[in-house]
Motif scaffolding. Structure first.
Motif, short mmCIF file in Angstrom:
data_model
loop_
_atom_site.label_atom_id
_atom_site.label_comp_id
_atom_site.label_asym_id
_atom_site.label_seq_id
_atom_site.Cartn_x
_atom_site.Cartn_y
_atom_site.Cartn_z
N GLU A 1 0.47 -1.17 0.26
CA GLU A 1 -0.03 0.18 0.05
C GLU A 1 1.14 1.54 0.14
OE1 GLU A 1 -3.28 -0.68 2.80
OE2 GLU A 1 -2.37 -1.83 3.29
N GLU A 2 0.95 1.85 -1.25
CA GLU A 2 1.20 2.87 -0.87
C GLU A 2 1.78 4.62 0.27
OE1 GLU A 2 1.29 5.97 -4.49
OE2 GLU A 2 2.15 3.94 -6.05
N ILE B 1 -1.46 4.60 3.72
CA ILE B 1 -2.83 4.59 4.23
C ILE B 1 -2.40 6.65 4.92
CG2 ILE B 1 -4.25 3.88 5.89
CD1 ILE B 1 -2.01 1.60 4.88
N THR C 1 -4.62 -6.31 3.52
CA THR C 1 -4.22 -4.62 4.36
C THR C 1 -4.25 -4.85 5.06
OG1 THR C 1 -6.58 -3.91 3.98
CG2 THR C 1 -5.31 -3.91 1.59
#
Ligand SMILES: NC(=O)c1ccc[n+]([C@@H]2O[C@H](COP(=O)([O-])OP(=O)(O)OC[C@H]3O[C@@H](n4cnc5c(N)ncnc54)[C@H](OP(=O)(O)O)[C@@H]3O)[C@@H](O)[C@H]2O)c1
Length: 295
Positions: A220-221, A223, A282
């Motif tokens: 995930e780039e 959050i 995630t």
């Protein structure tokens, strides 16, 4: 290949060993205690006694190996200078012991290479905000000496059930305070990766990455910290609110320097080079599923 893994008993190491074994490597885990030795043996790897502070033990272990995955690190944040120096000496020793055989030397870095901008694999870390940056360069120097060095950069959270790292600490801070906080407006971002996806990047890097490659093991780039706080609040039935900038350090303690930073990063080049696609939960899914209930 015969691969020595330092930190094989640790969080990421204990997930990396099975990946390396599954890829057909012979794996030797370095253990400094009986408990670590038992853990490594339980993973199906060979155990070799050694300590990052005992350079002769590192030299001996790497001397008859084809490659090294160096995941061991002393996470005593009260004496960071000592941990850094131990790491520097360990990388020098491991690199020298591998010289001339062309095998992989994997060292670890962080993805927070250009705070405030999406960092990529080709960015050079600024030593100012990244004290371990020089260790990647140190490892890369062994490319001229017959070693295939690479840096695997992890995001601030390599999450999953059993993680005792930053997210576990955030959960504890929230429970103790009676609310899940986020710094300021909570728009600053953390990249993240599930530990099994991260372990796969390491194992694929061992097999496929050319010398002097930086790999980004992140799924995930970015959050937002507000989203992370909301997930903690939802799971533990806590209100969610902002922590004013002047209170961030008092509230989050030493974690403030990480949780208040904006560290988005991408992994496009890593995915392309290794043919890697993360497929694990995630961070928010892990929190919602109770992966941190034991924190
Ligand atoms: N987890 C994350 O979210 C995260 C994020 C970014 C970067 N990283 C980096 O990724 C690497 C692995 O992290 P991790 O989370 O797996 O760490 P960890 O769970 O704290 O494990 C650390 C490992 O290092 C070993 N170790 C520490 N001091 C040692 C010494 N003097 N001699 C021999 N072994 C020693 C520990 O052995 P014992 O079992 O004997 O204690 C353990 O196996 C580290 O470089 C870390 O900074 C991790």
């Amino acid at each position: 290949m015969r691969i020595v893994v330092t930190g094989a008993s640790g969080w990421i190491g204990s997930h990396t060993v099975p990946e390396l074994l599954a890829a057909g490597h012979e794996v030797i885990g370095l253990a400094r205690s009986d408990a670590s030795a038992d853990r490594i043996a339980g993973l199906g790897a060979e155990v070799r006694r050694g300590d990052l502070e005992d350079l002769a033990s590192l030299r001996a272990a790497a001397g008859d190996a084809d490659g090294v995955v160096h995941l061991g690190y002393d996470h005593d944040f009260s004496d960071m200078a000592h941990a850094l120096e131990t790491d520097r000496l360990a990388i020098s020793t491991l690199g020298e012991a591998l010289e001339g055989r062309g095998g992989p030397l994997v060292v670890i870095g962080g993805t927070g290479v250009r705070p405030g901008q999406v960092s990529t694999e080709t960015d050079t870390p600024a030593p100012a905000g990244n004290p371990r940056a020089a260790h990647g360069d140190l490892a890369f120097g062994f490319a001229d000496r017959g070693v295939r060095p690479m840096v695997v950069r992890f995001p601030p959270t390599v999450h999953g059930r059993g993680d005792h790292g930053f997210v576990a600490r955030l959960v504890r801070i929230a429970r103790d305070a009676g609310f899940a906080g986020y710094p300021g407006d909570g728009t600053n971002r953390w990249p993240a990766v599930h530990v099994r996806d991260a372990a796969r990047v390491v194992a694929l890097g061992v097999d496929r990455a050319p010398a002097r490659t930086a790999l980004h093991a992140l799924a995930e780039e970015g959050i937002t910290t507000r989203r992370i706080a909301e997930a903690i609040g939802a799971r533990y039935d806590l209100p969610v609110r902002s922590v004013a900038p002047q209170d961030v350090e008092a509230h989050f303690g030493w974690l403030a320097m990480f949780f208040a930073a904006d560290l988005p990063a991408s992994s496009g080049l890593t995915r392309e080079l290794l043919g890697w696609a993360p497929d694990q939960p995630t961070l928010v899914e892990d929190l919602a599923a109770g992966a941190y209930d034991g924190a």
